[in-house]
Design a protein around this motif. Structure first.
Motif, PDB file in Angstrom:
ATOM      1  N   GLY A  11      17.382  27.984 -35.443  1.00  9.12           N
ATOM      2  CA  GLY A  11      18.265  28.362 -36.449  1.00  9.12           C
ATOM      3  C   GLY A  11      18.257  28.743 -38.178  1.00  9.12           C
ATOM      4  N   LEU A  12      19.859  29.066 -39.255  1.00  8.17           N
ATOM      5  CA  LEU A  12      19.415  29.476 -40.142  1.00  8.17           C
ATOM      6  C   LEU A  12      20.247  28.187 -40.191  1.00  8.17           C
ATOM      7  CD1 LEU A  12      20.183  31.751 -42.120  1.00  8.17           C
ATOM      8  CD2 LEU A  12      22.301  30.401 -42.005  1.00  8.17           C
ATOM      9  N   HIS A  13      20.034  27.640 -41.509  1.00  7.80           N
ATOM     10  CA  HIS A  13      20.729  26.303 -42.509  1.00  7.80           C
ATOM     11  C   HIS A  13      20.747  27.149 -44.393  1.00  7.80           C
ATOM     12  CE1 HIS A  13      19.766  23.571 -39.334  1.00  7.80           C
ATOM     13  NE2 HIS A  13      18.737  23.771 -39.265  1.00  7.80           N
ATOM     14  N   VAL A  14      22.275  26.498 -44.342  1.00  6.95           N
ATOM     15  CA  VAL A  14      22.301  26.733 -45.491  1.00  6.95           C
ATOM     16  C   VAL A  14      23.079  25.824 -46.442  1.00  6.95           C
ATOM     17  CG1 VAL A  14      23.739  28.021 -46.494  1.00  6.95           C
ATOM     18  CG2 VAL A  14      23.991  28.547 -44.853  1.00  6.95           C
ATOM     19  N   VAL A  15      21.607  25.389 -48.204  1.00  4.46           N
ATOM     20  CA  VAL A  15      21.387  24.356 -48.050  1.00  4.46           C
ATOM     21  C   VAL A  15      21.912  24.456 -49.642  1.00  4.46           C
ATOM     22  CG1 VAL A  15      20.323  22.979 -49.202  1.00  4.46           C
ATOM     23  CG2 VAL A  15      20.028  23.805 -47.598  1.00  4.46           C
ATOM     24  N   ASP A  16      23.132  23.578 -50.183  1.00  3.63           N
ATOM     25  CA  ASP A  16      24.097  23.266 -51.561  1.00  3.63           C
ATOM     26  C   ASP A  16      23.128  23.318 -53.222  1.00  3.63           C
ATOM     27  OD1 ASP A  16      25.353  23.685 -53.989  1.00  3.63           O
ATOM     28  OD2 ASP A  16      26.774  22.914 -53.169  1.00  3.63           O
ATOM     29  N   LEU A  17      22.402  24.329 -53.752  1.00  3.92           N
ATOM     30  CA  LEU A  17      21.205  23.730 -54.813  1.00  3.92           C
ATOM     31  C   LEU A  17      21.889  23.203 -56.223  1.00  3.92           C
ATOM     32  CD1 LEU A  17      18.373  25.724 -54.114  1.00  3.92           C
ATOM     33  CD2 LEU A  17      18.279  23.572 -53.400  1.00  3.92           C
ATOM     34  N   SER A  18      22.978  23.113 -56.006  1.00  2.00           N
ATOM     35  CA  SER A  18      23.716  22.984 -57.627  1.00  2.00           C
ATOM     36  C   SER A  18      22.860  21.819 -58.183  1.00  2.00           C
ATOM     37  CB  SER A  18      25.261  22.389 -57.266  1.00  2.00           C
ATOM     38  OG  SER A  18      26.446  23.395 -56.454  1.00  2.00           O
ATOM     39  N   ASP A  19      22.677  20.564 -57.512  1.00  2.00           N
ATOM     40  CA  ASP A  19      21.537  20.251 -57.828  1.00  2.00           C
ATOM     41  C   ASP A  19      20.824  20.241 -57.198  1.00  2.00           C
ATOM     42  OD1 ASP A  19      20.318  17.222 -59.009  1.00  2.00           O
ATOM     43  OD2 ASP A  19      21.896  15.859 -58.323  1.00  2.00           O
ATOM     44  N   PRO A  20      19.702  20.556 -57.912  1.00  2.00           N
ATOM     45  CA  PRO A  20      18.154  20.343 -57.106  1.00  2.00           C
ATOM     46  C   PRO A  20      17.587  18.714 -57.126  1.00  2.00           C
ATOM     47  CG  PRO A  20      18.032  21.386 -59.532  1.00  2.00           C
ATOM     48  CD  PRO A  20      19.660  20.927 -59.477  1.00  2.00           C
ATOM     49  N   THR A  21      17.776  18.265 -57.570  1.00  2.00           N
ATOM     50  CA  THR A  21      17.109  16.671 -57.119  1.00  2.00           C
ATOM     51  C   THR A  21      17.707  16.462 -56.220  1.00  2.00           C
ATOM     52  OG1 THR A  21      18.562  15.669 -58.292  1.00  2.00           O
ATOM     53  CG2 THR A  21      16.887  16.473 -60.095  1.00  2.00           C
ATOM     54  N   GLY A  58      13.712  19.644 -43.801  1.00  3.57           N
ATOM     55  CA  GLY A  58      13.638  21.297 -44.254  1.00  3.57           C
ATOM     56  C   GLY A  58      13.196  21.970 -45.966  1.00  3.57           C
ATOM     57  N   LEU A  59      13.814  21.796 -46.689  1.00  5.20           N
ATOM     58  CA  LEU A  59      14.175  22.199 -48.040  1.00  5.20           C
ATOM     59  C   LEU A  59      13.004  21.110 -49.077  1.00  5.20           C
ATOM     60  CD1 LEU A  59      14.533  25.028 -49.447  1.00  5.20           C
ATOM     61  CD2 LEU A  59      16.653  23.839 -50.358  1.00  5.20           C
ATOM     62  N   LEU A  60      12.167  21.787 -49.431  1.00  7.06           N
ATOM     63  CA  LEU A  60      11.176  20.634 -50.958  1.00  7.06           C
ATOM     64  C   LEU A  60      11.853  21.527 -51.920  1.00  7.06           C
ATOM     65  CD1 LEU A  60       9.224  19.362 -52.438  1.00  7.06           C
ATOM     66  CD2 LEU A  60       7.497  20.033 -51.574  1.00  7.06           C
ATOM     67  N   VAL A  61      12.080  21.369 -53.253  1.00  9.07           N
ATOM     68  CA  VAL A  61      12.205  21.669 -54.251  1.00  9.07           C
ATOM     69  C   VAL A  61      11.478  21.496 -55.558  1.00  9.07           C
ATOM     70  CG1 VAL A  61      13.713  22.206 -56.183  1.00  9.07           C
ATOM     71  CG2 VAL A  61      14.335  21.668 -54.097  1.00  9.07           C
ATOM     72  N   ASP A  71      13.244  22.012 -39.377  1.00  6.60           N
ATOM     73  CA  ASP A  71      11.763  22.383 -39.109  1.00  6.60           C
ATOM     74  C   ASP A  71      11.976  24.348 -39.608  1.00  6.60           C
ATOM     75  OD1 ASP A  71       9.602  20.523 -39.165  1.00  6.60           O
ATOM     76  OD2 ASP A  71       9.931  21.159 -37.146  1.00  6.60           O
ATOM     77  N   SER A  72      11.413  24.529 -41.121  1.00  9.15           N
ATOM     78  CA  SER A  72      11.860  25.991 -41.261  1.00  9.15           C
ATOM     79  C   SER A  72      10.552  26.880 -41.772  1.00  9.15           C
ATOM     80  CB  SER A  72      12.582  26.038 -42.548  1.00  9.15           C
ATOM     81  OG  SER A  72      14.130  25.316 -42.541  1.00  9.15           O
ATOM     82  N   THR A  73      10.496  27.798 -41.134  1.00  9.31           N
ATOM     83  CA  THR A  73       9.316  28.910 -41.836  1.00  9.31           C
ATOM     84  C   THR A  73       9.597  30.140 -43.051  1.00  9.31           C
ATOM     85  OG1 THR A  73       9.340  30.115 -39.871  1.00  9.31           O
ATOM     86  CG2 THR A  73       7.760  28.154 -39.415  1.00  9.31           C
ATOM     87  N   GLY A  74      11.031  30.031 -43.156  1.00  8.19           N
ATOM     88  CA  GLY A  74      11.320  31.369 -43.748  1.00  8.19           C
ATOM     89  C   GLY A  74      12.040  30.527 -45.241  1.00  8.19           C
ATOM     90  N   ILE A  75      12.986  31.673 -45.738  1.00  9.21           N
ATOM     91  CA  ILE A  75      13.265  31.082 -47.022  1.00  9.21           C
ATOM     92  C   ILE A  75      13.550  32.145 -47.670  1.00  9.21           C
ATOM     93  CG2 ILE A  75      11.450  30.241 -48.491  1.00  9.21           C
ATOM     94  CD1 ILE A  75      13.695  27.855 -49.475  1.00  9.21           C
ATOM     95  N   TYR A 135      18.971  29.126 -48.438  1.00 10.67           N
ATOM     96  CA  TYR A 135      18.763  29.832 -46.700  1.00 10.67           C
ATOM     97  C   TYR A 135      18.343  29.776 -45.753  1.00 10.67           C
ATOM     98  CZ  TYR A 135      22.913  31.465 -48.567  1.00 10.67           C
ATOM     99  OH  TYR A 135      24.584  32.282 -49.117  1.00 10.67           O
ATOM    100  N   THR A 136      17.319  29.004 -45.086  1.00 15.51           N
ATOM    101  CA  THR A 136      16.069  28.587 -44.191  1.00 15.51           C
ATOM    102  C   THR A 136      16.223  28.977 -42.961  1.00 15.51           C
ATOM    103  OG1 THR A 136      16.608  26.281 -44.343  1.00 15.51           O
ATOM    104  CG2 THR A 136      15.914  26.309 -46.049  1.00 15.51           C
ATOM    105  N   VAL A 137      15.094  29.228 -42.258  1.00 16.32           N
ATOM    106  CA  VAL A 137      14.889  29.596 -40.865  1.00 16.32           C
ATOM    107  C   VAL A 137      13.962  29.450 -40.466  1.00 16.32           C
ATOM    108  CG1 VAL A 137      16.835  31.756 -40.984  1.00 16.32           C
ATOM    109  CG2 VAL A 137      14.353  32.001 -41.736  1.00 16.32           C
ATOM    110  N   GLY A 138      14.085  28.549 -39.655  1.00 14.78           N
ATOM    111  CA  GLY A 138      12.835  28.609 -38.454  1.00 14.78           C
ATOM    112  C   GLY A 138      13.036  28.826 -36.251  1.00 14.78           C
ATOM    113  N   PRO A 139      12.405  27.424 -36.067  1.00 16.19           N
ATOM    114  CA  PRO A 139      12.909  27.865 -34.404  1.00 16.19           C
ATOM    115  C   PRO A 139      14.551  27.888 -33.620  1.00 16.19           C
ATOM    116  CG  PRO A 139      10.768  26.532 -34.954  1.00 16.19           C
ATOM    117  CD  PRO A 139      11.784  26.110 -35.895  1.00 16.19           C
TER     118      PRO A 139
END
Length: 335
Positions: free
Chosen positions: A170-180, A130-133, A152-156, A164-168
Motif C-alpha cells: 500500500g501507500l505510507h505517509v511519512v512526516d519529514l519535519s525532522d529528517p533525522t 520503508g524510507l532512508l534519508v 517494503d517500498s518501490t516508489g516515492i 509518500y512511499t508505495v509498495g506491495p
C-alpha cells in the motif's frame, strides 16, 4: 445526452531509438538523463530541439541496472539498487561522484531529491525500513541522516514535509519535519499486488500506479487518514509510471504501449482525455512544460506535445457525477 468527445492524440515531436533498454528519463528542457537497463548505465541527451533529440554523453554502470533517473541542477541521481550520483555539468563527459549502498540488505529502485536530502524507499531491508534519508549536500560523500517505517517500498513522491512511499502493501505517509527522525503518520492498505509501484502527489491527491494493474487516486489531504477516491481501469491498460500535472495524470502504459492522459479533476471518476499513437514499451515518464518524455524500453526515448490533451470529455458532467453546472429548473407538468 452527454456531449462525448474522443480522447485527442498526443502529438509525437521527436524520438531517439534505444541502444539498451530505457527505463526512465528526466529533463530540464535542455538535456535529458536516461536510466538505461542491462548495464548500459546513464545516457545524456541533448533535447534543446525536441524534434531532434540526440545522445551527447554516456557513462556505463558496472553494477545492477538503473531503474530511475532524476536531474537536479547539474547532477543526475539514479536509483540502481543503490543511489548513483553523476555530475552532468559537462553533458558530453558525465563523471561519477558517488555510489551509496543502503546499510544492511536494502535496495532502492526509486529516489527523489529535495534540497540537500535524497529520499530512498527501500526493499528487502533487514529489518524492513520503508524510507532512508541521505544528506547529499556533498554529493561525493552522502551520509545517512535517518530511517523510518517497517515496510517494503518501490516508489516515492514528496509534497511539502510529507513523503509518500508505495509498495506491495500500500501507500505510507511519512512526516519529514525532522529528517533525522522520519515519522510514519498514515497509510492506505493496498488493493493491488504488483511488486513495482510508482506514485505522484500534488494538491492533496496521490496517484498510484502498480505495474500493469489499475490507476488508483487517493485523497491524502489528511495525512493521517489517506482514503481511495477513484480507480481508472480498463482492458489493455497497464501503468508503469505516472506524472501528475494540473489535474491530469500522464501514464506510461506498458500494456498498450502508449502514453495515456487521465483527467482526475473529478477524482472519484477519472477519465481519459488523450493518448499517443505510438506503440512503445512504456517505462518512465516525465513532464517539462507542454512536453512529455517517455522512456520507451527498447524503443529509446519519445517526446510528445501534450498541450492539446485537455479536452472536457463529458461536457454535461453526468458521468463524473458533478451536477453543479446543471440548470436548477424543473419542467412544469401539463394537465
Amino acid at each position: 445526452m452527454a456531449d462525448v468527445a474522443d480522447p485527442v492524440s498526443a502529438a509525437v515531436v521527436g524520438q531517439l531509438p534505444g541502444v539498451g533498454v530505457s527505463r526512465d528519463v528526466d529533463t530540464d528542457g535542455e538535456i535529458a538523463v536516461v536510466a538505461d537497463d542491462w548495464g548500459h548505465g546513464l545516457r545524456v541527451l541533448d533535447v534543446s530541439d525536441p524534434a531532434s533529440p540526440h545522445e551527447v554523453g554516456w557513462l556505463p554502470y558496472p553494477g545492477m541496472w538503473p531503474s530511475r533517473s532524476e536531474l537536479v541542477g547539474e547532477l543526475a541521481y539514479l536509483a540502481a539498487g543503490v543511489l548513483w550520483i553523476v555530475d552532468v555539468s559537462e553533458p558530453s563527459s558525465p563523471v561519477e561522484l558517488s555510489i551509496t549502498r543502503p546499510a544492511g540488505f536494502g535496495s532502492c529502485w526509486d529516489s527523489t531529491v529535495v534540497g540537500e536530502l535524497a529520499l530512498l524507499p527501500l526493499m528487502y531491508d533487514q529489518p524492513p525500513s520503508g524510507l532512508l534519508v541521505l544528506d547529499v549536500s556533498n554529493p561525493a560523500l552522502p551520509n545517512e541522516l535517518g530511517r523510518g517505517g517497517d515496510w517494503d517500498s518501490t516508489g516515492i513522491a514528496v509534497d511539502g514535509t510529507y513523503a509518500y512511499t508505495v509498495g506491495p502493501d500500500g501507500l505510507h505517509v511519512v512526516d519529514l519535519s525532522d529528517p533525522t527522525l522520519p515519522v510514519p503518520v498514515g497509510s492506505f492498505e493496498a488493493a493491488w499486488s504488483s511488486f513495482l509501484t510508482r506514485v505522484a502527489v500534488a494538491d492533496g491527491l496521490a496517484v498510484v500506479a502498480p505495474e500493469l494493474e489499475a490507476l488508483h487516486v487517493i485523497d491524502v489531504s489528511e495525512a493521517h487518514a489517506p482514503s481511495e477516491l477513484g480507480v481508472f481501469d480498463e482492458m489493455h491498460f497497464g501503468p508503469t509510471d505516472v506524472a501528475l500535472e494540473g489535474g491530469h495524470v500522464l501514464v506510461s502504459d506498458g500494456y498498450s504501449g502508449t502514453l495515456r492522459i487521465i483527467d482526475v479533476t473529478a477524482p472519484h471518476a477519472p477519465f481519459e482525455v488523450g493518448a499517443s499513437g505510438l506503440n512503445l514499451n512504456g517505462q518512465g515518464v516525465s513532464v517539462s512544460g507542454n512536453l512529455a518524455y517517455v522512456a520507451a524500453g527498447s524503443g529509446g526515448v519519445a517526446i510528445f506535445d501534450i498541450s492539446g490533451c485537455d479536452a472536457i470529455v463529458f461536457r454535461d458532467d453526468f458521468e463524473s457525477g458533478d451536477t453543479s453546472r446543471w440548470p436548477a429548473t424543473v419542467p412544469s407538468s401539463s394537465r
